[in-house]
Design a protein around this motif. Structure first.
Motif, mmCIF file in Angstrom:
data_model
loop_
_atom_site.group_PDB
_atom_site.id
_atom_site.type_symbol
_atom_site.label_atom_id
_atom_site.label_comp_id
_atom_site.label_asym_id
_atom_site.label_seq_id
_atom_site.Cartn_x
_atom_site.Cartn_y
_atom_site.Cartn_z
ATOM 1 N N THR A 287 0.784 -1.227 0.000
ATOM 2 C CA THR A 287 0.000 0.000 0.000
ATOM 3 C C THR A 287 0.819 1.282 0.000
ATOM 4 O O THR A 287 1.516 1.600 0.939
ATOM 5 C CB THR A 287 -1.020 0.069 1.161
ATOM 6 O OG1 THR A 287 -0.344 0.100 2.376
ATOM 7 C CG2 THR A 287 -1.996 -1.026 1.092
ATOM 8 N N ILE A 288 0.651 1.994 -1.121
ATOM 9 C CA ILE A 288 1.269 3.316 -1.268
ATOM 10 C C ILE A 288 0.254 4.388 -0.904
ATOM 11 O O ILE A 288 0.595 5.494 -0.521
ATOM 12 C CB ILE A 288 1.772 3.500 -2.719
ATOM 13 C CG1 ILE A 288 2.630 4.768 -2.836
ATOM 14 C CG2 ILE A 288 0.629 3.546 -3.724
ATOM 15 C CD1 ILE A 288 3.448 4.828 -4.099
ATOM 16 N N ASN A 289 -1.030 4.040 -1.039
ATOM 17 C CA ASN A 289 -2.093 4.997 -0.765
ATOM 18 C C ASN A 289 -2.331 5.051 0.750
ATOM 19 O O ASN A 289 -2.669 4.047 1.374
ATOM 20 C CB ASN A 289 -3.356 4.519 -1.505
ATOM 21 C CG ASN A 289 -4.523 5.454 -1.326
ATOM 22 O OD1 ASN A 289 -4.633 6.152 -0.322
ATOM 23 N ND2 ASN A 289 -5.411 5.456 -2.293
ATOM 24 N N SER A 290 -2.175 6.223 1.348
ATOM 25 C CA SER A 290 -2.292 6.331 2.798
ATOM 26 C C SER A 290 -3.678 5.957 3.304
ATOM 27 O O SER A 290 -3.813 5.344 4.357
ATOM 28 C CB SER A 290 -1.960 7.762 3.249
ATOM 29 O OG SER A 290 -0.584 7.995 3.105
ATOM 30 N N ALA A 291 -4.711 6.327 2.532
ATOM 31 C CA ALA A 291 -6.074 5.995 2.957
ATOM 32 C C ALA A 291 -6.269 4.479 2.970
ATOM 33 O O ALA A 291 -6.864 3.927 3.898
ATOM 34 C CB ALA A 291 -7.087 6.655 2.031
ATOM 35 N N THR A 292 -5.750 3.806 1.943
ATOM 36 C CA THR A 292 -5.822 2.343 1.907
ATOM 37 C C THR A 292 -5.059 1.764 3.096
ATOM 38 O O THR A 292 -5.537 0.852 3.770
ATOM 39 C CB THR A 292 -5.197 1.805 0.604
ATOM 40 O OG1 THR A 292 -5.798 2.453 -0.501
ATOM 41 C CG2 THR A 292 -5.370 0.311 0.498
ATOM 42 N N THR A 293 -3.881 2.323 3.348
ATOM 43 C CA THR A 293 -3.052 1.806 4.426
ATOM 44 C C THR A 293 -3.779 1.873 5.762
ATOM 45 O O THR A 293 -3.777 0.901 6.524
ATOM 46 C CB THR A 293 -1.752 2.632 4.528
ATOM 47 O OG1 THR A 293 -1.166 2.686 3.239
ATOM 48 C CG2 THR A 293 -0.789 2.006 5.506
ATOM 49 N N LEU A 294 -4.413 3.014 6.022
ATOM 50 C CA LEU A 294 -5.098 3.156 7.306
ATOM 51 C C LEU A 294 -6.283 2.195 7.401
ATOM 52 O O LEU A 294 -6.552 1.629 8.462
ATOM 53 C CB LEU A 294 -5.539 4.607 7.507
ATOM 54 C CG LEU A 294 -4.364 5.572 7.740
ATOM 55 C CD1 LEU A 294 -4.821 7.020 7.700
ATOM 56 C CD2 LEU A 294 -3.650 5.275 9.049
ATOM 57 N N ALA A 295 -6.970 1.983 6.277
ATOM 58 C CA ALA A 295 -8.094 1.044 6.276
ATOM 59 C C ALA A 295 -7.596 -0.387 6.508
ATOM 60 O O ALA A 295 -8.153 -1.133 7.326
ATOM 61 C CB ALA A 295 -8.854 1.134 4.955
ATOM 62 N N VAL A 296 -6.532 -0.759 5.802
ATOM 63 C CA VAL A 296 -5.991 -2.114 5.949
ATOM 64 C C VAL A 296 -5.416 -2.294 7.356
ATOM 65 O O VAL A 296 -5.566 -3.355 7.976
ATOM 66 C CB VAL A 296 -4.916 -2.397 4.868
ATOM 67 C CG1 VAL A 296 -4.221 -3.729 5.114
ATOM 68 C CG2 VAL A 296 -5.537 -2.384 3.477
ATOM 69 N N SER A 297 -4.790 -1.231 7.859
ATOM 70 C CA SER A 297 -4.203 -1.287 9.196
ATOM 71 C C SER A 297 -5.278 -1.559 10.257
ATOM 72 O O SER A 297 -5.084 -2.359 11.175
ATOM 73 C CB SER A 297 -3.489 0.035 9.475
ATOM 74 O OG SER A 297 -3.140 0.129 10.826
ATOM 75 N N ASP A 298 -6.414 -0.898 10.076
ATOM 76 C CA ASP A 298 -7.521 -1.086 11.007
ATOM 77 C C ASP A 298 -8.035 -2.527 10.954
ATOM 78 O O ASP A 298 -8.303 -3.162 11.982
ATOM 79 C CB ASP A 298 -8.640 -0.102 10.623
ATOM 80 C CG ASP A 298 -9.734 -0.087 11.661
ATOM 81 O OD1 ASP A 298 -9.395 0.063 12.845
ATOM 82 O OD2 ASP A 298 -10.915 -0.254 11.280
ATOM 83 N N PHE A 299 -8.115 -3.045 9.729
ATOM 84 C CA PHE A 299 -8.543 -4.428 9.529
ATOM 85 C C PHE A 299 -7.533 -5.395 10.163
ATOM 86 O O PHE A 299 -7.907 -6.359 10.845
ATOM 87 C CB PHE A 299 -8.697 -4.671 8.025
ATOM 88 C CG PHE A 299 -8.858 -6.114 7.649
ATOM 89 C CD1 PHE A 299 -10.047 -6.789 7.921
ATOM 90 C CD2 PHE A 299 -7.834 -6.804 7.008
ATOM 91 C CE1 PHE A 299 -10.197 -8.121 7.569
ATOM 92 C CE2 PHE A 299 -7.979 -8.127 6.660
ATOM 93 C CZ PHE A 299 -9.160 -8.791 6.939
ATOM 94 N N ALA A 300 -6.233 -5.093 9.958
ATOM 95 C CA ALA A 300 -5.174 -5.948 10.507
ATOM 96 C C ALA A 300 -5.250 -5.987 12.033
ATOM 97 O O ALA A 300 -5.029 -7.027 12.658
ATOM 98 C CB ALA A 300 -3.809 -5.435 10.057
#
Lengths: 404, 300
Positions: A102-115
């Motif tokens: 993930t290069i997209n910060s919004a994606t990263t935060l969403a995936v991070s929350d899921f993780a």
């Protein structure tokens, strides 16, 4: 006809199943969610290529704990909703052990929350939001790349001793632009209490002609212009800076101005004298480790590695060494092993900081200049290495923002 | 707020800013006039117009790579890239659009949208995702000082190109038979067909000219920008706004709209750099609240 179709369909379906089955139980699975189409993809391929190079070497030596490391990729097309769905698919269907990318910060935060909810380790290999390991940091997320807070502090570190007093911040009107611009200004102000911010200019992402924005800044006569553009916009600014000979009017600082993606694209036309910072340069440091890394990367992909290759390579080393240390394939043990872990890399030893799960990468400061060694494009000159401990926000700082 | 900002308007910096704003207007005008031409005569709201602009820039990159980065390479790129785009548009028009002129606008709108996606992927397949840069020819490099402020020479060149394109367009639309037919067809296409004129051919020519302009805009902008996927997104939105405030299908409206857009932007930056991007959009809102159909007569 009908029979042919049924046969065809079954072959296709079996093919799908085959993909899943090909992961035997005896592997460590890493799932990358990243942008592999559109403008941002220019950075992401290097991450996967660097990762692949590292795991090939690890697997050739028998893997980790007798298991081979495997990876699979998903293209989230720079869309956070797609990215999250893909992360879920990787965990539920592919049953990956680790999420990455993930290069997209919004994606990263969403995936991070899921993780965090699923208790799956997640290694962020590019996104620059300071929230990832800052405000929104947690046990399961790790930052392998630099973030805007680090960039800001590195900028301040690099210009602290220079005689600039009046500053101007300009850049692209989106989260990264504002975050990196304001972080740099905040840290500059902290290091130079008499610094003054004359003004700010913001333009749309993808703005073609920046002359209307830059001309009034020339009039305002700041000592230094901090450019808060990322990716595509860097080149538009660097071209205009050359046309206007802006470096004669004021000092210009642009994070990643010295990065290969920009300088290689500009070719011989690149502007000289723009200050910048980056985590990786293929020609510096001139250590045997870096030279070996570059030679191997060139051999595999026929091009010099860019900054993403270091992130991908480091991620692979971290994963392998953490499992080694943990002694078994267990997510919680993996996390614990990651904390404080040190791995070798082309830029020296890298430590995964325990307090905020941020990799302590060195940052290279340099100024764009011509070099007889590389006649086709400019490189960084006057290089200074800023050690991780000097520019990472302190653990206290991180704990403070996390409490808010 | 004090009246300090008024002092700006007496400063020489304003002259410079107006000139920079005008040079920015040129690209907007060239691309928007092509969009408006197609919109006016063919009634196609061509979302893929931005993609053709992007293809123009990529073709300019290829030409400059093949011929070399000098001044010859540059002129070849300026001529060949729009012609290449014109060829692409010719194929698309003859192959697909010519069969669909009677369909509803919404259908054409969706079709052109799908084309913008197809073109985007085609560009990725042909040129890849890397950043590309078209070298600036030596004669256009650098800048000259205007009241002590550096003004890029290339922007001067753009200032010259604007009027040239506008005059040529005026000649084509007003002084040629083709132009007259196309204006008539814009008003009543069935009537034009009834008097024995091959409307389909006229439409094809107009479509190709409109797309040629998109390609020209892309080729002209190529030396100052990062030629990369997605460079069409911002521009196509601005061009639609320009066409709407100018009056749908009116190419002089496109000129007026581009001037309003470019100048409110550049002067807005002087007044309030932090929120400079708001000004052109505020201007659009003001214009549309007073003249909902646009400033000049719409052909719709």
């Amino acid at each position: 006809m009908k029979r042919a179709m049924i046969v065809g369909l079954s072959v296709v379906l079996l093919g799908f199943l085959g993909v899943s089955f090909s992961y035997g139980a005896n592997t460590i699975k890493v799932g990358f969610v990243d942008t592999y189409s559109g403008p941002a993809s220019v950075y992401c391929f290097d991450v996967v290529d660097g990762f692949k190079m590292a795991i090939d070497a690890i697997n050739a030596k028998g893997g980790v704990l007798g298991k081979k490391i495997e990876y699979t990729t998903r293209d989230e097309k720079f869309n956070p909703a797609t990215g999250l769905a893909m992360a879920k698919e990787l965990v539920m269907r592919e049953e990956v052990d680790i999420l990455a990318g993930t290069i997209n910060s919004a994606t990263t935060l969403a995936v991070s929350d899921f993780a965090k909810k699923e208790k799956i380790p997640f290694l962020c290999t590019f996104a620059k939001s300071e929230k990832i390991t800052g405000e929104m940091g947690h046990r399961y997320v790790f930052g392998v790349a630099e973030n805007t807070r680090m960039i800001g502090k590195a900028t301040a570190f690099a210009v602290a001793k220079k005689p600039y007093k009046k500053f101007w911040v300009a850049g692209e009107d989106y989260e990264y632009g504002h975050a990196v611009g304001m972080a740099s200004w905040r840290y500059i102000k902290a290091m130079k209490p008499d610094a003054e911010l004359l003004g700010q200019t913001w333009w749309k992402v993808g703005e073609a002609d920046l002359a209307p924005y830059i001309t009034p800044i020339v009039q305002a006569k700041p000592d230094m212009l901090y450019m808060a553009t990322g990716g595509v916009g860097n080149l538009n600014f660097m071209k205009l800076a050359k046309a206007m000979n802006l470096m004669k009017e004021m000092a210009c600082f642009l994070h990643t101005s010295i990065e290969l993606s920009n300088l290689q694209a500009l070719g011989k036309e690149g502007p000289e004298g723009i200050m910048g910072t980056v985590n990786y340069l293929f020609y510096y440091p001139e250590t045997p480790e870096n030279k070996a890394f570059v030679a191997e990367f060139r051999k595999m992909y026929n091009r010099p590695p860019k900054v993403g290759a270091l992130y991908g390579y480091a991620a692979a080393q971290l994963i392998a060494k953490a499992y080694q240390k943990a002694g078994k394939i267990d997510k919680e043990k993996f996390i614990t092993a990651m904390e404080g872990l040190t791995v070798d890399s082309p830029v020296g030893k890298l430590e995964m900081r325990k307090c905020d799960h941020q990799l302590m990468l060195p940052m290279f400061y340099g100024v764009t200049q011509k070099s007889p060694q590389y006649p086709d494009f400019l490189i960084a000159g006057d290089i200074m290495t800023i050690a991780g401990k000097d520019y990472l926000p302190t653990c206290d700082e991180i704990m403070k923002v996390r409490q808010k | 707020m004090s009246l300090d900002f008024l002092a700006y308007f007496y400063s020489p910096g304003v002259v410079c800013q107006i000139l920079v704003g005008l040079s920015r207007t040129v690209i907007l005008f060239i691309v928007a006039s092509g969009l408006s031409l197609i919109l006016g005569v063919l009634r196609i709201p061509n979302i893929a117009h931005g993609s053709l602009y992007m293809i123009g820039a990529f073709m300019a990159y290829t030409v400059s790579r093949v011929v070399g980065g000098g001044i010859t390479g540059y002129w070849m790129a300026i001529i060949l890239a729009p012609l290449g785009v014109a060829l692409v548009s010719f194929i698309v028009e003859r192959g697909i659009f010519s069969r669909l002129y009677e369909r509803e606008h919404i259908m054409l709108f969706l079709l052109t949208f799908s084309f913008s996606l197809v073109f985007g992927d085609l560009v990725k397949m042909v040129w890849g995702a890397d950043y590309r840069s078209v070298p600036m020819p030596t004669s256009f490099q650098g800048s000259i000082p205007i009241f002590g402020l550096p003004f890029p020479i290339y922007n001067f060149f753009l200032l010259l190109m604007g009027p040239i394109v506008a005059v040529l367009l005026w000649l084509i639309v007003n002084k040629t038979k083709m132009g007259k037919i196309s204006r008539a067809a814009a008003v009543d296409r069935e009537m034009v067909g009834a008097v024995g004129i091959n409307v389909s051919l006229v439409f094809c020519i107009v479509f190709v000219i409109g797309c040629f302009l998109a390609g020209l805009g892309g080729a002209l902008v190529a030396p100052i920008v990062n030629v990369v996927l997605g460079m069409d997104h911002t521009l196509i939105m601005e061009c639609f706004l320009i066409v709407i405030i100018g009056g749908l299908g009116n190419i002089w409206g496109a000129l007026l709209g581009s001037l309003i857009f470019g100048l409110t932007q550049s002067l807005g930056i002087l007044i309030w750099p932090q929120f400079g991007i708001v000004f052109p959009y505020a201007a659009v809102i003001v214009v549309l609240s007073f003249r909902p159909t646009g400033l000049l007569r719409s052909t719709w």
